[in-house]
Design a protein around this motif. Structure first.
Motif, PDB file in Angstrom:
ATOM      1  N   GLU A   9      58.734  34.691  32.636  1.00  0.00           N
ATOM      2  CA  GLU A   9      59.345  33.372  32.483  1.00  0.00           C
ATOM      3  C   GLU A   9      58.337  32.328  32.020  1.00  0.00           C
ATOM      4  O   GLU A   9      58.699  31.359  31.337  1.00  0.00           O
ATOM      5  CB  GLU A   9      59.979  32.945  33.810  1.00  0.00           C
ATOM      6  N   ASN A  10      57.080  32.505  32.394  1.00  0.00           N
ATOM      7  CA  ASN A  10      56.047  31.528  32.032  1.00  0.00           C
ATOM      8  C   ASN A  10      55.185  31.975  30.851  1.00  0.00           C
ATOM      9  O   ASN A  10      54.197  31.323  30.513  1.00  0.00           O
ATOM     10  CB  ASN A  10      55.140  31.267  33.241  1.00  0.00           C
ATOM     11  N   ILE A  30      61.665  44.206  32.938  1.00  0.00           N
ATOM     12  CA  ILE A  30      61.101  43.454  31.809  1.00  0.00           C
ATOM     13  C   ILE A  30      62.112  43.304  30.675  1.00  0.00           C
ATOM     14  O   ILE A  30      62.157  42.269  29.998  1.00  0.00           O
ATOM     15  CB  ILE A  30      59.824  44.158  31.287  1.00  0.00           C
ATOM     16  N   ARG A  31      62.939  44.314  30.446  1.00  0.00           N
ATOM     17  CA  ARG A  31      63.820  44.363  29.262  1.00  0.00           C
ATOM     18  C   ARG A  31      64.757  43.178  29.094  1.00  0.00           C
ATOM     19  O   ARG A  31      65.068  42.810  27.954  1.00  0.00           O
ATOM     20  CB  ARG A  31      64.599  45.682  29.250  1.00  0.00           C
ATOM     21  N   VAL A  48      57.117  39.347  40.574  1.00  0.00           N
ATOM     22  CA  VAL A  48      55.938  39.238  39.714  1.00  0.00           C
ATOM     23  C   VAL A  48      56.331  39.327  38.229  1.00  0.00           C
ATOM     24  O   VAL A  48      55.805  38.586  37.395  1.00  0.00           O
ATOM     25  CB  VAL A  48      54.903  40.323  40.087  1.00  0.00           C
ATOM     26  N   VAL A  49      57.269  40.248  37.902  1.00  0.00           N
ATOM     27  CA  VAL A  49      57.746  40.350  36.515  1.00  0.00           C
ATOM     28  C   VAL A  49      58.374  39.034  36.077  1.00  0.00           C
ATOM     29  O   VAL A  49      58.093  38.517  34.981  1.00  0.00           O
ATOM     30  CB  VAL A  49      58.763  41.506  36.367  1.00  0.00           C
ATOM     31  N   ASN A  50      59.226  38.474  36.923  1.00  0.00           N
ATOM     32  CA  ASN A  50      59.874  37.209  36.568  1.00  0.00           C
ATOM     33  C   ASN A  50      58.863  36.093  36.372  1.00  0.00           C
ATOM     34  O   ASN A  50      58.960  35.305  35.427  1.00  0.00           O
ATOM     35  CB  ASN A  50      60.888  36.815  37.647  1.00  0.00           C
ATOM     36  N   LYS A  51      57.888  36.030  37.264  1.00  0.00           N
ATOM     37  CA  LYS A  51      56.870  34.977  37.182  1.00  0.00           C
ATOM     38  C   LYS A  51      56.053  35.104  35.893  1.00  0.00           C
ATOM     39  O   LYS A  51      55.757  34.105  35.219  1.00  0.00           O
ATOM     40  CB  LYS A  51      55.951  35.049  38.400  1.00  0.00           C
ATOM     41  N   LYS A  54      56.305  37.673  21.425  1.00  0.00           N
ATOM     42  CA  LYS A  54      55.756  37.834  22.765  1.00  0.00           C
ATOM     43  C   LYS A  54      55.637  39.323  23.078  1.00  0.00           C
ATOM     44  O   LYS A  54      56.633  40.049  23.012  1.00  0.00           O
ATOM     45  CB  LYS A  54      56.655  37.154  23.809  1.00  0.00           C
ATOM     46  N   TYR A  55      54.431  39.759  23.425  1.00  0.00           N
ATOM     47  CA  TYR A  55      54.175  41.170  23.727  1.00  0.00           C
ATOM     48  C   TYR A  55      53.944  41.352  25.226  1.00  0.00           C
ATOM     49  O   TYR A  55      53.286  40.524  25.875  1.00  0.00           O
ATOM     50  CB  TYR A  55      52.949  41.670  22.971  1.00  0.00           C
TER      51      TYR A  55
END
Length: 440
Positions: A25-26, A51-52, A19-22, A82-83
């Motif tokens: 990345e987008n 996330i880091r 989920v973090v990658n999805k 990006k936050y």
């Protein structure tokens, strides 16, 4: 209500990473993913580590959220930055996130959107009319979900999605995140568990260990991690630590609780860490490597309920086993999640040892879990079809935490319905039957 997506998948299989990658990345500069973590600092830090690696400005924890709120309120977000928000599932931090969402003045931020991502989503029981517990934080979470203008979509993430089945929410999409190769599932662990303890053995580890318990903890044929999950109270947990120090050699015993004492104890009687430092598995395995130690114990209870991964990614401490003891009345979600700390990627099936009473509760919980697992994803997405499925597939509702007053229908009883009622016969009019209608 904003678009709702439900992500489900096996425990310790990599759902949060997926989920973090999805999300990252987008991500565009105008979207702010907001990760709501289960209510422990350890679980939030685990998400933050994922996330880091991304080129984002990570806003994590209560103080950082407050400072971000002030910046938003003044229209001072940095263009092209990006936050990402990361926070705990408690009232104070959820309240700050809600305040952030309402502080976005359209004059400055008309195009911004927040993407709330609720990990361990079933704990919050979204879409339930009946709220059994932790009402205050649930209200804050529901306020974020229920239509703040900044929220364009919401992601729900859960490994034990019982509460979602009884929700009034129909999801726009349900995504099943498949585990990778070499994954050991909750079913494999339950099938191979050993009912080797009686209650006397369990209690003895907090007093004077039985011979059987001593033989187990002194077993030199085993190297890896022993997870001890038998008592929720801090004082008995330190009694367990004392006995493990006394009866083991060349091992480290870690305690994961809020007891305000050092977290790491060597079997030679020395300790490591300060009283204000919390348990960290990387520290534990570093100490073991530096001291050529091949076996560690982790004494935990509530911190082993959900989300935390205790095994190392590889090596000796990738292998785990557990002593589990819990009440026969423990709800299904909790006992599955607690057992699920053994799930994950390792060569052998982790050994779960318990009493017959604990095993009985686990067999009951896994039976209910398999009912949910066999529900088709398109059925799980739709409220009415979910309820029809639950009518045809029995669950033990007495041991589920949040059921939203769901009751299976029985033949010969009256029920209320939300379906639109048609005409009564007495309200119909006399007239000609339209051509083409079959009235046979």
């Amino acid at each position: 209500m904003a678009k709702q997506t439900l992500f489900i998948g096996a425990m310790q299989s990599g759902k949060t990473t997926h989920v973090v990658n999805k999300a990252c990345e987008n991500q565009t500069e105008l979207q702010i993913p907001a990760f709501c973590n289960y209510n422990t600092t350890l679980s939030m830090e685990s998400t933050n580590e994922k996330i880091r690696p991304y080129d984002v400005n990570l806003i994590a924890g209560l103080e950082a959220l407050r400072n971000f709120k002030y910046r938003v309120h003044r229209g001072k977000l940095i263009p092209d930055e990006k936050y990402v928000l990361s926070f705990l599932q408690n009232h104070s931090q959820l309240s700050e996130v809600r305040n952030i969402a309402t502080s976005f003045d359209p004059k400055y931020y008309s195009s911004y959107r927040m993407l709330p991502i609720f990990d361990e989503d079933d704990v919050l029981a979204f879409g339930h009319k009946e709220q059994k517990r932790i009402v205050q934080k649930r209200r804050e979470a529901h306020a974020i979900l229920s239509g703040l203008p900044l929220v364009g979509e919401t992601w729900h993430v859960s490994a034990t999605p019982f509460a979602q089945q009884f929700s009034d929410i129909s999801f726009d999409k349900v995504v099943n995140i498949e585990p990778g190769e070499n994954y050991k599932s909750i079913q494999q662990i339950v099938e191979n568990c050993e009912e080797m303890w009686v209650e006397k053995d369990i209690k003895s580890l907090m007093d004077e260990p039985t011979t059987k318990m001593i033989n187990y903890i002194q077993d030199e044929s085993y190297t890896g991690v022993d997870l001890v999950q038998i008592n929720p109270n801090i004082e008995p947990q330190y009694a367990i630590v004392d006995n493990l120090v006394k009866y083991t050699e060349n091992s480290i015993i870690a305690v994961a609780n809020s007891g305000g004492k050092p977290s790491y104890y060597f079997s030679n009687g020395t300790t490591y860490g300060t009283s204000d430092a919390t348990f960290n598995k990387e520290t534990l395995y570093r100490l073991a490597e530096e001291n050529n130690i091949k076996r560690v114990f982790i004494v935990a209870y509530y911190l082993s309920d959900r989300t935390n991964t205790f095994r190392a990614p590889s090596g000796i401490f990738n292998e785990m086993r557990s002593i589990l003891y819990t009440s026969a009345k423990t709800n299904s979600e909790t006992i599955l999640q607690r057992t699920g700390r053994l799930c994950g990627y390792q060569d052998s099936i982790p050994l779960l040892t318990c009493t017959p009473e604990t095993a009985a509760a686990l067999y009951r919980a896994i039976t209910d879990f398999e009912v949910i697992q066999k529900m088709p994803l398109d059925v799980m997405a739709d409220k009415k079809r979910r309820y029809e499925f639950l009518e045809d597939n029995e669950l033990n509702l007495n041991y589920l935490r949040d059921t939203n007053r769901f009751k299976p229908r029985k033949a010969g009883q009256w029920y209320t319905t939300e379906e639109e009622k048609g005409y009564c016969l007495s309200e119909l009019h006399v007239g000609e039957v339209e051509e083409g209608i079959d009235i046979k």
